[in-house]
Design a protein around this motif. Structure first.
Motif, short mmCIF file in Angstrom:
data_model
loop_
_atom_site.label_atom_id
_atom_site.label_comp_id
_atom_site.label_asym_id
_atom_site.label_seq_id
_atom_site.Cartn_x
_atom_site.Cartn_y
_atom_site.Cartn_z
N ILE A 256 0.87 -1.18 0.00
CA ILE A 256 0.00 0.00 0.00
C ILE A 256 0.91 1.23 0.00
CG2 ILE A 256 -1.83 1.25 1.25
CD1 ILE A 256 -2.74 -1.44 2.36
N PRO A 257 1.02 1.91 -1.15
CA PRO A 257 1.98 3.02 -1.24
C PRO A 257 1.78 4.08 -0.16
CG PRO A 257 1.07 2.50 -3.39
CD PRO A 257 0.31 1.68 -2.41
N LYS A 258 0.56 4.28 0.31
CA LYS A 258 0.34 5.30 1.35
C LYS A 258 1.05 4.91 2.65
CE LYS A 258 -3.24 8.43 0.33
NZ LYS A 258 -4.48 8.34 -0.39
N LEU A 259 1.40 3.62 2.78
CA LEU A 259 2.13 3.18 3.97
C LEU A 259 3.62 3.04 3.67
CD1 LEU A 259 -0.27 0.46 5.44
CD2 LEU A 259 0.07 2.79 6.24
N SER A 260 3.92 2.36 2.58
CA SER A 260 5.32 2.21 2.16
C SER A 260 5.36 1.61 0.76
CB SER A 260 6.06 1.29 3.13
OG SER A 260 7.24 0.82 2.51
N TYR A 261 6.27 2.15 -0.06
CA TYR A 261 6.43 1.60 -1.41
C TYR A 261 7.25 0.31 -1.38
CZ TYR A 261 4.38 4.88 -4.72
OH TYR A 261 3.50 5.58 -5.49
#
Ligand SMILES: Cc1cc2nc3c(=O)[nH]c(=O)nc-3n(C[C@H](O)[C@H](O)[C@H](O)COP(=O)(O)OP(=O)(O)OC[C@H]3O[C@@H](n4cnc5c(N)ncnc54)[C@H](O)[C@@H]3O)c2cc1C
Length: 495
Positions: A256-261
């Motif tokens: 989840i990019p909003k958490l970590s790429y």
């Protein structure tokens, strides 16, 4: 099940079921032709058979063959290079080869051995230790070589960063160090000329490339997901645009990019194949899952983007055919999610005419989770959405391990303590039983019932804490006999 109940079930059959026929089965990379699935099923039936447990440990026939194969390879290699001082390196090389091959998800080896990926990781660790041991013996019996020092040093480094406390408590750090260590080991293999391990690298490299292609495909197709905080320590992810083919019990890796790429985390699918959206339940564990709960609150129902990879996980028992007609599905805590998925799939297939005599669903949980409104017995009943007729097909047993002096809690659940000395499978379905499940008693009784039904095998699937899994493995082995065998597929959430 009585003949009448069977007829009732026949009446809700909508489409004919054919073993190994589902197009989507195991379609991680490509949809497989049916004849390969049939072949694989037959292989599993032989290779996943387990030996009787010795000191609580049993091996599948496939595992024994791999073990003997590695030993034979070692013998031949050492025989061929007899008289050469360096031949002692063969032990390390062959162990390293097998160690590397076992890291591959959905590999030919895990398939041939009838192994789940998690069990493959277990053997990866065993052969890793053996490679280090072989390396030390080789080192002690040969003259000084700088590249030999380098190779052995890299193996020790790898071992050091993979020790349990680092793996368990600092998982993200462990993963990064493991990658760095692996690159150093590759350099060591090339410099020291460990020819045999290079085959392992080639095999791993091929899988790595395929995986990158799959990830690339997924990166181009980001998915829209909804994250909901369902309890104080649990979130639900719904993948709205379901373009993924999967089978009950498989898992996906999610980014989840909003958490970590950079972080991809594995989670079991709770939905069953054919449903329009995929649902996943996530329990707070460390940083990423904690941040997920915070993000769920922030998003407040708004959708967000996620990348997915998979599905992974391969049932080590043949559930795609009618080889098993009786199933025991056991979930511990959050481990119920893949179990529900398999249960829903079996029910769906039953409606298409798949011959299933009985499904025993056993869920055991601690008191805290019971009071959460999510994983309650009512919730499980509702997501299974059992029609009255199907209720006879699935016998459900919900166990609550709680301290007996907690009166308040006991008042809220159905106290079946009178039945506690002997587990009777005719306890009222769908009610909590105030004790840990007596796995042996369950399996023995189910085995008896299977025998009465002229069935010679029972398929057991378990997901939960390692103690529960060990218990199910051990008890299944000890209860199995020449009349009825219990074959187990296990799924663990910690590698
Ligand atoms: C096949 C599989 C299926 C799973 N299904 C579910 C599920 O349906 N619901 C659920 O709540 N949990 C599930 N888990 C566990 C879940 O992946 C971890 O709880 C989560 O990744 C923890 O991340 P964290 O950063 O919050 O915690 P951390 O403190 O970083 O990790 C806690 C533990 O989770 C495991 N873990 C962490 N990251 C990874 C990773 N990238 N890959 C593999 N293991 C990791 C490690 O054993 C680690 O010790 C599953 C795990 C596996 C291996």
């Amino acid at each position: 099940m009585t003949t009448e109940e069977n007829q009732d079930l026949e009446s809700i059959v909508t489409k004919q079921w054919l073993s190994y026929s589902e197009e989507e089965y195991f379609a991680t990379y490509i949809a497989l032709p049916r004849f390969i699935k049939v072949f694989r099923g037959k292989f599993q039936q032989i290779f996943n058979r387990r030996t009787y447990a010795i000191f609580n440990f049993s091996m599948s026939i496939g595992e024994i063959i791999v073990f003997l194969g590695a030993l034979a390879g070692l013998g031949v290699n050492m025989g061929l290079s007899y008289g050469n001082k360096n031949n002692s390196g063969s032990a390390a090389g062959i162990n390293l080869l097998v160690c590397i091959v076992f890291t591959v998800k959905n590999s030919i080896l895990t398939f041939l051995c009838g192994l789940s990926y998690e069990r493959g990781i277990f053997w990866h660790k065993v052969f890793g230790w053996l490679a280090v041991l072989g390396g030390v013996l080789h080192f002690l019996s040969t003259d000084y070589q700088w590249d030999g020092w380098f190779m052995l040093g890299s193996l020790f480094g790898m071992l050091g960063v993979s020790l349990w406390p680092i793996r368990y408590f600092l998982y993200e750090i462990f993963i990064r160090l493991h990658w760095i260590g692996f690159i150093v080991v590759i350099v060591g293999i090339i410099l020291h000329g460990v020819d045999i391990a290079i085959y392992g690298l080639g095999y791993w490299g091929l899988d790595f490339l395929i995986k990158q292609a799959v990830i690339y495909r997924h990166l181009k197709n980001a998915h829209q997901i909804k994250i909901e905080k369902v309890t104080s320590d649990m979130a639900k992810i719904t993948i709205l645009d379901n373009k993924i083919n999967y089978q009950g019990g498989q898992y996906l890796c999610i980014c989840i990019p909003k958490l970590s790429y950079f972080q991809w985390h594995p989670f079991s699918i709770q939905s069953s194949f054919g449903e329009k959206k995929i649902e996943i339940f996530i329990k707070k564990s460390g940083n990423w899952t904690r941040d997920l709960l915070v993000l769920a609150e922030k998003l407040n129902g708004e959708q967000t983007k996620a990348y997915l990879c998979g599905p992974y996980g391969f049932p080590s028992i043949d559930i795609a055919s009618d080889y098993y007609k009786t199933f025991v599905l056991i979930g511990g805590g959050i481990g119920i999610t893949p179990i529900i998925s398999v249960c829903k799939q079996l029910l769906e297939e039953r409606t298409k005419g798949r011959p299933i005599t009985k499904i025993y669903l056993i869920w055991t949980t601690r008191s805290k989770e019971r009071h959460e409104d999510l994983l309650s017995e009512q919730y499980i009943e509702s997501i299974l959405s059992l029609e009255d007729k199907q209720k006879n097909l699935v016998e459900r047993f919900y166990h609550l391990s709680t301290s007996s002096n907690n009166k308040k809690e006991q008042n809220n659940v159905n106290d079946t303590s009178e039945n506690q000395t002997e587990v009777k499978l005719n306890t009222e379905d769908g009610k909590f039983i105030l004790q840990r499940p007596d796995i042996k008693q369950y399996l023995k009784t189910i085995q008896e019932i299977a025998k009465q039904n002229d069935e010679s095998r029972v398929g057991v699937m378990v997901c939960g804490p390692s103690a529960l899994i060990r218990s199910v493995q051990e008890k299944s082995s000890s209860v199995s006999n020449s009349k009825v065998r219990l074959d187990v597929h296990e799924e663990v959430f910690a590698l």
